[in-house]
Design a protein around this motif. Sequence first.
Motif, PDB file in Angstrom:
ATOM      1  N   ALA A 113       0.820  -1.217   0.000  1.00 46.15           N
ATOM      2  CA  ALA A 113       0.000   0.000   0.000  1.00 46.15           C
ATOM      3  C   ALA A 113       0.856   1.271   0.000  1.00 46.15           C
ATOM      4  O   ALA A 113       0.351   2.357  -0.284  1.00 46.15           O
ATOM      5  CB  ALA A 113      -0.939   0.011   1.207  1.00 46.15           C
ATOM      6  N   VAL A 114       2.151   1.140   0.298  1.00 43.78           N
ATOM      7  CA  VAL A 114       3.057   2.299   0.284  1.00 43.78           C
ATOM      8  C   VAL A 114       3.352   2.625  -1.181  1.00 43.78           C
ATOM      9  O   VAL A 114       3.877   1.797  -1.916  1.00 43.78           O
ATOM     10  CB  VAL A 114       4.362   1.999   1.058  1.00 43.78           C
ATOM     11  N   LYS A 115       3.024   3.818  -1.591  1.00 46.82           N
ATOM     12  CA  LYS A 115       3.129   4.180  -3.010  1.00 46.82           C
ATOM     13  C   LYS A 115       4.305   5.081  -3.341  1.00 46.82           C
ATOM     14  O   LYS A 115       4.627   5.269  -4.508  1.00 46.82           O
ATOM     15  CB  LYS A 115       1.823   4.852  -3.486  1.00 46.82           C
ATOM     16  N   ASP A 116       4.984   5.606  -2.347  1.00 45.50           N
ATOM     17  CA  ASP A 116       6.090   6.529  -2.605  1.00 45.50           C
ATOM     18  C   ASP A 116       7.204   6.235  -1.610  1.00 45.50           C
ATOM     19  O   ASP A 116       6.952   6.058  -0.409  1.00 45.50           O
ATOM     20  CB  ASP A 116       5.601   7.977  -2.435  1.00 45.50           C
ATOM     21  N   ILE A 117       8.425   6.180  -2.087  1.00 48.87           N
ATOM     22  CA  ILE A 117       9.580   5.900  -1.237  1.00 48.87           C
ATOM     23  C   ILE A 117       9.672   6.889  -0.072  1.00 48.87           C
ATOM     24  O   ILE A 117      10.175   6.553   0.997  1.00 48.87           O
ATOM     25  CB  ILE A 117      10.891   5.874  -2.074  1.00 48.87           C
ATOM     26  N   LYS A 118       9.133   8.093  -0.255  1.00 48.74           N
ATOM     27  CA  LYS A 118       9.158   9.100   0.814  1.00 48.74           C
ATOM     28  C   LYS A 118       8.290   8.696   2.000  1.00 48.74           C
ATOM     29  O   LYS A 118       8.430   9.245   3.086  1.00 48.74           O
ATOM     30  CB  LYS A 118       8.699  10.457   0.270  1.00 48.74           C
ATOM     31  N   GLU A 119       7.384   7.732   1.808  1.00 49.97           N
ATOM     32  CA  GLU A 119       6.526   7.239   2.890  1.00 49.97           C
ATOM     33  C   GLU A 119       7.219   6.174   3.746  1.00 49.97           C
ATOM     34  O   GLU A 119       6.723   5.816   4.810  1.00 49.97           O
ATOM     35  CB  GLU A 119       5.247   6.629   2.311  1.00 49.97           C
ATOM     36  N   VAL A 120       8.351   5.653   3.281  1.00 47.23           N
ATOM     37  CA  VAL A 120       9.063   4.608   4.019  1.00 47.23           C
ATOM     38  C   VAL A 120       9.796   5.263   5.192  1.00 47.23           C
ATOM     39  O   VAL A 120      10.540   6.222   5.003  1.00 47.23           O
ATOM     40  CB  VAL A 120      10.057   3.864   3.091  1.00 47.23           C
ATOM     41  N   PRO A 121       9.581   4.758   6.402  1.00 50.72           N
ATOM     42  CA  PRO A 121      10.202   5.396   7.571  1.00 50.72           C
ATOM     43  C   PRO A 121      11.722   5.319   7.556  1.00 50.72           C
ATOM     44  O   PRO A 121      12.305   4.320   7.139  1.00 50.72           O
ATOM     45  CB  PRO A 121       9.626   4.610   8.747  1.00 50.72           C
ATOM     46  N   GLY A 122      12.346   6.396   7.993  1.00 49.90           N
ATOM     47  CA  GLY A 122      13.780   6.421   8.247  1.00 49.90           C
ATOM     48  C   GLY A 122      14.692   6.494   7.035  1.00 49.90           C
ATOM     49  O   GLY A 122      15.888   6.241   7.161  1.00 49.90           O
ATOM     50  N   ILE A 123      14.166   6.840   5.868  1.00 44.25           N
ATOM     51  CA  ILE A 123      15.039   6.921   4.688  1.00 44.25           C
ATOM     52  C   ILE A 123      15.522   8.354   4.526  1.00 44.25           C
ATOM     53  O   ILE A 123      14.964   9.150   3.781  1.00 44.25           O
ATOM     54  CB  ILE A 123      14.336   6.408   3.420  1.00 44.25           C
ATOM     55  N   ASN A 124      16.538   8.664   5.281  1.00 45.54           N
ATOM     56  CA  ASN A 124      17.224   9.962   5.184  1.00 45.54           C
ATOM     57  C   ASN A 124      18.595   9.790   5.820  1.00 45.54           C
ATOM     58  O   ASN A 124      18.851   8.802   6.507  1.00 45.54           O
ATOM     59  CB  ASN A 124      16.408  11.066   5.870  1.00 45.54           C
ATOM     60  N   LYS A 125      19.466  10.729   5.578  1.00 48.42           N
ATOM     61  CA  LYS A 125      20.846  10.584   6.045  1.00 48.42           C
ATOM     62  C   LYS A 125      20.985  10.636   7.558  1.00 48.42           C
ATOM     63  O   LYS A 125      22.011  10.235   8.103  1.00 48.42           O
ATOM     64  CB  LYS A 125      21.759  11.621   5.381  1.00 48.42           C
ATOM     65  N   TYR A 126      19.968  11.096   8.256  1.00 49.79           N
ATOM     66  CA  TYR A 126      20.026  11.189   9.708  1.00 49.79           C
ATOM     67  C   TYR A 126      19.615   9.886  10.393  1.00 49.79           C
ATOM     68  O   TYR A 126      20.059   9.610  11.505  1.00 49.79           O
ATOM     69  CB  TYR A 126      19.142  12.333  10.205  1.00 49.79           C
ATOM     70  N   GLN A 127      18.773   9.096   9.737  1.00 54.62           N
ATOM     71  CA  GLN A 127      18.232   7.898  10.370  1.00 54.62           C
ATOM     72  C   GLN A 127      18.685   6.587   9.735  1.00 54.62           C
ATOM     73  O   GLN A 127      18.337   5.521  10.230  1.00 54.62           O
ATOM     74  CB  GLN A 127      16.705   7.952  10.341  1.00 54.62           C
TER      75      GLN A 127
END
Length: 170
Positions: A113-127
Amino acid sequence: MPVIESFSVDHTKMKAPAVRLSKTLSTPKGDTIKVFDLRFCQPNRAMLPEKGLHTLEHMLALFMRQHLEASKGEIIDISPMGCRTGFYLSVIGEPTEEDIVAAWKASMFSINAVKDIKEVPGINKYQCGSYQFHSLTEAHDIATSVLSVGIGINNNEDLKVDDTLIKNQN
């Protein structure tokens, strides 16, 4: 030398996708900890793709916690296997294999149901230590495959490794 639990089961007999109760431990205060093997791929025949595995790890951390009933147990950790065929799930409490199957199945629907990678938790350089190493498409492919095949249960007694097979390999 002590035998590692995972090395006491015959990986050529494992079904996938399937849940296996790997071990049960007791804390000094009497709490039960169960470790489950969530086998996504048939060992020695397939592996989870690296980027999809990483994205799946981020989403399983969230969705398995959401879908496992609190009355059954609390998830301590979900960790990918080095062989890239599945995950280990550690839970404090008394969930059954069937409870884990239900939470895993519901999690696969949630992942799809997740349609955009931006909705996946923790995907950034800080996490995340490798935040650019993800694939939502691969994670969807994995979830879709699990749902299309169905999730079984592996029994430790059926998977006991024959020690003579090991001796003949060395």
